[in-house]
Design an enzyme around this catalytic site. Structure first.
Site, short mmCIF file in Angstrom:
data_model
loop_
_atom_site.label_atom_id
_atom_site.label_comp_id
_atom_site.label_asym_id
_atom_site.label_seq_id
_atom_site.Cartn_x
_atom_site.Cartn_y
_atom_site.Cartn_z
N LYS A 68 60.22 91.57 50.15
CA LYS A 68 58.83 91.92 49.85
C LYS A 68 57.90 90.79 50.27
CE LYS A 68 59.72 90.47 45.12
NZ LYS A 68 60.31 90.92 43.86
N TYR A 91 38.39 63.79 48.21
CA TYR A 91 37.46 64.33 47.20
C TYR A 91 37.82 63.83 45.81
CZ TYR A 91 35.71 67.81 50.55
OH TYR A 91 35.14 68.44 51.61
#
Ligand code: PLP
Length: 362
Positions: free
Chosen positions: A33, A251
């Site tokens: 899947k 950051y």
């Protein structure tokens, strides 16, 4: 210079063989899947067909139909079951849906009657996960007229806690599955996912449904991984900073630097599926040198601390490796506070996918 995801089909085939040895009396299916856990359903299915795998499980109708394309002689099970829209195409393409609810049984029976033929399907019993499958009450109230139109080819259930071998629910679900599947004597039965295969052979029944173990995820937590690593990412080094005065990386300035340190900036980021939760926690490798993530993972960039890598090695290399080794995806998952399934299925389309060792041989 693009980050490259390399998928080792030889390792996937070796993992399939390992699972066959572990469950010698059961058929070993493959759960592909989410595009084969993000790694590419088609090439992986073909490699496994080369190993003798004949049963596959996917989640959606689109996945089932795309897996079917040109592949004959394999059984494709659709875990999420049929819906009104997809049912005719599923029947035409000989996809075997898993029927999870009375509504899906009714729909599949209607499709069969319209076509004037019995249509095969698997039946899912909910034995304690409360996700998909018939409850005990729904099972006892099954519409026999509907069931007549359907050729049941597998009775299945799914374990909620297979990765916790000591959890009571494993034995409870096993008991419930044995008891409730008794309504279909002689029918083929399936209960185990990857971790379920390693619980004990009483969980194997007639067919086992591994997914993550095929892709190198450790099915027995707290024990050495019996599976082989399948994926590696190589990410280009875009720039190297020689730190001359104390400062920070990225950051939020979360990684502090000191003079003498070296920071490499990689051309890969969370937009490629490297989880931001792994900021300052995961470790990549440069040749054989561990290089820790330095600072927050950005959308397209990650800093790694290459201070310990000798200058001569740095001069010869322009890339860094992520997820490598037999425990690569489990270690990244631990660093990012998640599971290896998420590490794999997040890998994005911007990564170039390269398949190696594709030829079907040992
Ligand atoms: C995803 C899934 C599997 C495979 O699980 P793994 O833990 O990846 O082996 C098996 N059965 C069902 C019903 C699933 O949804």
């Amino acid at each position: 210079m693009r980050a490259v995801l390399t998928i080792d089909l030889h390792a996937i085939r070796a993992n399939y063989r390992t699972l066959k040895v572990q469950a010698p009396r059961a058929e070993v299916a493959a759960v592909l899947k989410a595009d084969g856990y993000g790694l590419g359903c088609g090439p992986i299915a073909d490699a496994l067909i080369g190993e003798g795998c004949r049963s596959f499980f996917v989640a959606t109708a689109e996945e089932a139909l795309s897996l079917r394309s040109k592949r004959k002689g394999i059984r494709i099970h659709l875990l999420n079951g049929p819906d009104e829209q997809a049912a005719p195409a599923l029947a035409a393409k000989k996809v075997t849906p898993v029927l999870n609810s009375p509504a899906q049984i009714g729909l599949w029976a209607k499709t069969a009657k319209t076509l004037g033929q019995r249509l095969p399907a698997a039946l899912h019993l909910d034995t304690g996960m409360c996700r998909l499958g018939l409850s005990e009450r729904e099972q006892s109230a099954l519409d026999l007229d509907h069931m007549d139109a359907i050729g049941i080819d597998l009775i299945m259930s799914h374990l909620a806690c297979a990765d916790e071998p000591g959890h009571d629910l494993n034995q409870e679900q096993h008991q419930a599955f044995l008891q409730r599947s008794g309504s279909w004597p002689g029918q083929r039965l399936s209960l185990a996912n990857s971790a379920g295969i390693f619980l004990s052979c009483s969980f194997h029944f007639d067919l086992v449904r591994p997914g993550i173990a095929l892709f190198g995820g450790n099915p027995i937590p707290e024990h050495p991984n019996p599976m082989s690593g399948v994926v590696t990412i190589s990410a280009p080094i875009l720039q190297i900073h020689q730190v001359t005065k104390a400062g920070s990386v990225g950051y939020g300035a979360s990684y502090r630097t000191k003079p003498g340190m070296r920071i490499a900036t990689l051309g890969i980021g969370y937009a490629d599926g490297v989880l931001r939760q792994a900021s300052n926690r995961a470790t990549a490798t440069l040749r054989d040198w561990p290089v820790p993530f330095a600072g927050r993972v950005s959308m397209d960039l990650i800093g790694v601390d290459v201070t310990d890598v000798p200058e001569t090695v740095l001069a010869q290399t322009n890339e860094v490796t992520l997820l490598a080794g037999d425990d690569g995806i489990d270690r990244m998952a631990a660093a990012a506070n998640t599971i290896p399934y998420e590490v794999l299925t997040r890998l994005g389309p911007r990564l170039e996918r390269r398949y190696v060792n594709g030829a079907a041989s040992a």
